[in-house]
Design an enzyme around this catalytic site. Structure first.
Site, PDB file in Angstrom:
ATOM      1  N   CYS A   9       0.775  -1.272  -0.274  1.00 45.15           N
ATOM      2  CA  CYS A   9      -0.066   0.177   0.295  1.00 45.15           C
ATOM      3  C   CYS A   9       0.350   1.400   0.288  1.00 45.15           C
ATOM      4  O   CYS A   9       0.603   2.385  -1.018  1.00 45.15           O
ATOM      5  CB  CYS A   9      -0.877  -0.321   0.818  1.00 45.15           C
ATOM      6  SG  CYS A   9      -1.276  -1.490   2.457  1.00 45.15           S
ATOM      7  N   LYS A  35     -12.415  -5.809   6.760  1.00 47.82           N
ATOM      8  CA  LYS A  35     -12.808  -6.308   5.404  1.00 47.82           C
ATOM      9  C   LYS A  35     -13.511  -6.921   4.668  1.00 47.82           C
ATOM     10  O   LYS A  35     -14.411  -7.864   5.716  1.00 47.82           O
ATOM     11  CB  LYS A  35     -11.113  -6.706   5.103  1.00 47.82           C
ATOM     12  CG  LYS A  35     -10.841  -7.726   6.088  1.00 47.82           C
ATOM     13  CD  LYS A  35      -9.625  -8.590   6.271  1.00 47.82           C
ATOM     14  CE  LYS A  35      -9.231  -9.729   7.234  1.00 47.82           C
ATOM     15  NZ  LYS A  35      -8.420 -10.804   7.174  1.00 47.82           N
ATOM     16  N   HIS A  65      -7.858  -1.499  -0.694  1.00 47.08           N
ATOM     17  CA  HIS A  65      -6.963  -2.761  -0.939  1.00 47.08           C
ATOM     18  C   HIS A  65      -7.505  -3.650  -1.419  1.00 47.08           C
ATOM     19  O   HIS A  65      -8.241  -4.127  -0.741  1.00 47.08           O
ATOM     20  CB  HIS A  65      -6.098  -2.867   0.650  1.00 47.08           C
ATOM     21  CG  HIS A  65      -5.788  -2.296   1.458  1.00 47.08           C
ATOM     22  ND1 HIS A  65      -4.522  -1.453   1.451  1.00 47.08           N
ATOM     23  CD2 HIS A  65      -6.780  -1.534   2.260  1.00 47.08           C
ATOM     24  CE1 HIS A  65      -4.341  -0.259   2.270  1.00 47.08           C
ATOM     25  NE2 HIS A  65      -5.561  -0.229   2.481  1.00 47.08           N
ATOM     26  N   HIS A 108      -5.023  -1.026  -4.888  1.00 45.59           N
ATOM     27  CA  HIS A 108      -6.060  -0.249  -4.073  1.00 45.59           C
ATOM     28  C   HIS A 108      -6.155   0.942  -5.861  1.00 45.59           C
ATOM     29  O   HIS A 108      -5.661   1.004  -6.496  1.00 45.59           O
ATOM     30  CB  HIS A 108      -4.422   0.863  -3.540  1.00 45.59           C
ATOM     31  CG  HIS A 108      -3.723  -0.495  -2.861  1.00 45.59           C
ATOM     32  ND1 HIS A 108      -2.406  -1.634  -3.095  1.00 45.59           N
ATOM     33  CD2 HIS A 108      -3.960  -0.383  -1.462  1.00 45.59           C
ATOM     34  CE1 HIS A 108      -2.142  -1.585  -2.240  1.00 45.59           C
ATOM     35  NE2 HIS A 108      -2.781  -1.524  -0.650  1.00 45.59           N
ATOM     36  N   ASP A 111      -2.038  -7.134  -6.086  1.00 42.54           N
ATOM     37  CA  ASP A 111      -2.517  -6.844  -5.244  1.00 42.54           C
ATOM     38  C   ASP A 111      -3.031  -5.247  -5.896  1.00 42.54           C
ATOM     39  O   ASP A 111      -2.200  -4.781  -6.622  1.00 42.54           O
ATOM     40  CB  ASP A 111      -1.372  -6.240  -4.253  1.00 42.54           C
ATOM     41  CG  ASP A 111      -1.501  -5.316  -2.842  1.00 42.54           C
ATOM     42  OD1 ASP A 111      -2.767  -5.189  -2.975  1.00 42.54           O
ATOM     43  OD2 ASP A 111      -0.950  -5.154  -1.930  1.00 42.54           O
ATOM     44  N   GLN A 160       1.603 -10.897  -3.632  1.00 45.60           N
ATOM     45  CA  GLN A 160       0.238 -10.886  -4.150  1.00 45.60           C
ATOM     46  C   GLN A 160      -0.442 -10.263  -4.990  1.00 45.60           C
ATOM     47  O   GLN A 160       0.267  -9.455  -5.963  1.00 45.60           O
ATOM     48  CB  GLN A 160       0.055  -9.389  -3.301  1.00 45.60           C
ATOM     49  CG  GLN A 160       0.442  -9.994  -0.997  1.00 45.60           C
ATOM     50  CD  GLN A 160      -0.321  -8.935  -0.821  1.00 45.60           C
ATOM     51  OE1 GLN A 160       0.150  -8.027  -0.607  1.00 45.60           O
ATOM     52  NE2 GLN A 160      -0.689  -8.997   0.544  1.00 45.60           N
ATOM     53  N   ARG A 209       6.915 -11.754   5.410  1.00 48.23           N
ATOM     54  CA  ARG A 209       6.406 -11.704   6.235  1.00 48.23           C
ATOM     55  C   ARG A 209       7.564 -12.187   7.415  1.00 48.23           C
ATOM     56  O   ARG A 209       6.678 -13.658   6.644  1.00 48.23           O
ATOM     57  CB  ARG A 209       5.256 -11.435   6.045  1.00 48.23           C
ATOM     58  CG  ARG A 209       4.613 -10.652   5.766  1.00 48.23           C
ATOM     59  CD  ARG A 209       2.936 -10.720   5.706  1.00 48.23           C
ATOM     60  NE  ARG A 209       2.035  -9.636   4.883  1.00 48.23           N
ATOM     61  CZ  ARG A 209       0.474  -9.485   4.673  1.00 48.23           C
ATOM     62  NH1 ARG A 209       0.204 -10.042   4.518  1.00 48.23           N
ATOM     63  NH2 ARG A 209       0.074  -8.614   4.167  1.00 48.23           N
TER      64      ARG A 209
END
Length: 602
Positions: free
Chosen positions: A300, A430, A476, A351, A349, A347, A329
């Site tokens: 992000c 979420k 997200h 946004h 991912d 990911q 992570r």
RNA sequence: GCCGACAUAGCUCAGUUGGCUAGAGCAGCUGAUUUGUAAUCAGCAGGCCCGGGGUUCAAAUCCUCGUGUCGGCACCA
């Protein structure tokens, strides 16, 4: 066959209790129905406890419930109990079962119960959680246990069971408490059902993506590389890149722009975002020239920097940035599991920066995107809204508004959802998408997170119609979740037999003899032109052997080329599943492959 | 991180109560064979027995500390 319990107003009541209460109801017989198994397994857990008590006299017992996959009992003993001890316990259980102890029941006051179990601190802990003044005690032979039932009339009915695993479990499910020993088991009414269950377990094992990943050479892990860091092998690389390119197109069609942020960013940014405070213990940090950097655990912040690169008007919104973002992570060692839980993953991912008014339509767009992909792979799915967790940033009002927006979007489109209280991310609530695979297992992949906090923390803004500064909303979202996890799930879902559009290799080409190799190579090149990968099996082995080898790679289609095919410009096709053979002209064949490879679009 | 189990050739696995030069199948290499739909034959090569430390006349085997894997628990922004 006689009843083992009765059903009274939807409540399962054992025979002793029914007699005690003077009630009658529909008889439950000893069979493999859910109700019957629940009683059987509960009693089997008690029989196990009885066996454990006789083998380990110092044992103290916590709780022994039935669960989806059978039953377990949590207990504590000074002796070490390992997998090797399960046989011994099973044997003792059979000894007790053969004695056909009647299972008796009586009630005593809580006070008496506390006196009775005064040497068992675990049972005392259980009683602390029971609000009632009286408790029931079940007795079989010398063994007595605090329990609310229901139970079988006699332990003699327990015959077909198996203790499956031994593990540790925290008292009360809290890692701050002491650890107890937990033994899991399974029981059935019939020998056949038990065998069928054990066979099914073995079948599931065959689908294990770690096993298939190794066999099919998709990926590997190596001790010297580090735990939780996957190495993608060529076959896995081909599969993954097919998935990536399909998904890339799908994003472009939906108005997403590809962007990319750096792998690590200065720690100050993670302090601004809140990750440093909320998640720092799971991040990787490094110091360079007296500056601290954090390796990104999510994408992000990079995308926020993209947004900040220019001033935005309300006319620009929504802005959608996407990235196959590599994140790190530091997961706890015990959590690592094949591709499902790793320490580095990518990911899918994105946004979305939008106005408050656009939230609903944006969320629905994402839900539709998810639906398209999941149904393509044959997954059913359900959605769950997760609300504010304990560790959270931002004020309560913002949270409430965000949560309400998610619910509103679901309601307005009549989408089914459940609520997970306190399951949200620290910066916003979420919607999680849970998918169901081919053998009914549930997986969490996609997620849609509404975020008012990061835009505030980074002071993001756009110009409104009156040229006023307005803070955008950030959504997200990830659909696969991560390529690692999703490919692991796909592998198990398809048991390694990937459909043509995603398979690492589309076609295996087997030339009959040396002289047919040239035609094989020509065909292979033509396949590359239509975006299909092939492998030629031209080793100095028998034809049978090479077909066998090709079959074992689980390639969707095998073609055999010999004199006949070269002469007629045809290919002899062998279908993976049916093992049927048929012949097509080269042209028809290429057309078929092209169709199959391109039939899927997200 | 916690409880328990495990780590031998590229892969799957044998290896007795501590005792000969650590074995097999598959894969690999070499040769013969040139094959029409699930394993052709023969030969060869391949090991810091996960790593460090210890016990012992002697360790793949026993002890210990790591690392990694597996089954769970806890965790999963």
């Amino acid at each position: 066959m006689s009843a083992i319990a009765i059903k009274y107003n939807d409540e399962i009541v054992d025979l002793v209790t029914a007699e005690e209460r003077g009630i009658e109801g529909e008889a439950i017989e000893l069979d493999n129905s859910a109700e019957s198994l629940d009683v059987l397994r509960h009693s089997t857990a008690h029989l196990m406890a009885q066996a454990i008590k006789s083998l380990y006299p110092d044992a103290e017992f916590y709780v022994g419930p039935t669960v989806k996959e059978g039953f377990y009992y949590d207990f504590k003993t000074a002796s070490e109990v390992g997998e090797g001890d399960l046989k011994k316990i099973e044997k003792q259980m059979l000894v007790f079962a053969k004695k056909k102890y009647k299972i008796e029941k009586y009630e005593i006051s809580m006070e008496e119960a506390k006196e009775k179990f005064k040497d068992d601190h675990l049972k005392l802990a259980v009683m602390e959680r029971i609000p009632s003044d009286t408790v029931s005690i079940y007795k079989q032979g010398e063994f007595e246990d605090l329990c609310r039932g229901p139970h079988l009339p006699s332990v003699g009915l327990i015959r077909y069971f198996k203790l499956t695993k031994v593990s540790g479990a925290y008292l009360g499910g809290d890692s701050k408490n002491e650890m107890l020993t937990r033994i899991y088991g399974i029981a059935f009414a019939t020998k056949e059902a038990l065998k069928a269950h054990m066979d099914m377990m073995r079948e599931a094992e065959k689908r294990d993506h770690r096993k298939l990943g190794n066999e099919m050479k998709l990926f590997t892990f190596r001790e010297e590389v580090g735990a939780g860091f996957a190495i993608w092998l060529p076959a896995g690389g081909r599969l993954r890149s097919r998935l990536e390119s399909l998904l890339f197109k799908a994003h472009r069609k939906r108005g997403y722009e590809p962007v990319r942020g750096p792998e690590m960013l200065r720690s100050d940014l993670w302090k601004t975002s809140g990750h440093y405070q909320n998640y720092g213990e799971n991040m990787y940090f490094t110091n360079i020239d007296e500056l601290e950097f954090g390796v990104k655990p999510m994408n992000c912040v990079g995308h926020i920097k993209v947004y900040e690169d220019e001033l935005h008007s309300y006319r620009d919104l929504p802005l959608k940035y996407f990235e196959y973002g590599v994140v790190h992570r530091h997961e706890m060692t015990g959590a690592l599991h094949g591709l499902f839980r790793v320490r580095e993953f990518t990911q899918d991912d994105a946004h979305i920066f939008c106005t408050v008014d656009q939230i609903e339509e944006q969320i629905i767009d994402v839900v539709e995107f998810v639906d398209k992909i999941m149904t393509t792979f044959g997954f059913e799915y359900k959605m769950m809204i997760s609300t504010k967790p304990e560790k959270a940033v931002g004020d309560a009002e913002v949270w409430e508004k965000s949560e309400a927006a998610l619910v509103a979007a679901m309601e307005a489109h009549n989408l089914a959802y459940t609520i997970d209280e306190g399951g949200g991310a620290f910066y916003g609530p979420k919607i999680d998408i849970k998918i169901l695979d081919a053998i009914g297992r549930e997986w969490q992949c996609g997620t849609i997170q509404l975020d008012n906090n990061l835009p505030a923390r980074f002071e993001l803004e756009y110009n409104g119609e009156e040229n006023e500064k307005i803070q955008p909303v950030m959504i997200h979202r990830a659909i696969l979740g991560s390529f690692e996890r999703f490919i692991g799930i796909l592998t198990e879902h398809y048991a390694g037999e990937f459909p043509m559009f995603i398979a690492p290799t589309q076609v295996a080409i087997v030339p009959v003899a040396e002289s047919h190799k040239e035609y094989a190579k020509l065909l292979s090149d033509k396949l590359i032109d239509i975006n299909a990968d092939s492998e030629i099996y031209a080793k100095n082995d028998s034809l049978n052997k090479r077909i066998r080898t090709a079959e074992k790679t689980r390639v969707p289609m095998i073609v055999v080329l010999g004199d006949e095919e070269i002469e007629n410009k045809t290919v002899a096709i062998r279908d993976r599943r049916t093992r049927e053979q048929y012949t097509l002209s080269e042209e028809e064949f290429l057309q078929l492959i092209q169709t199959k490879v391109n039939e899927v679009n997200f």
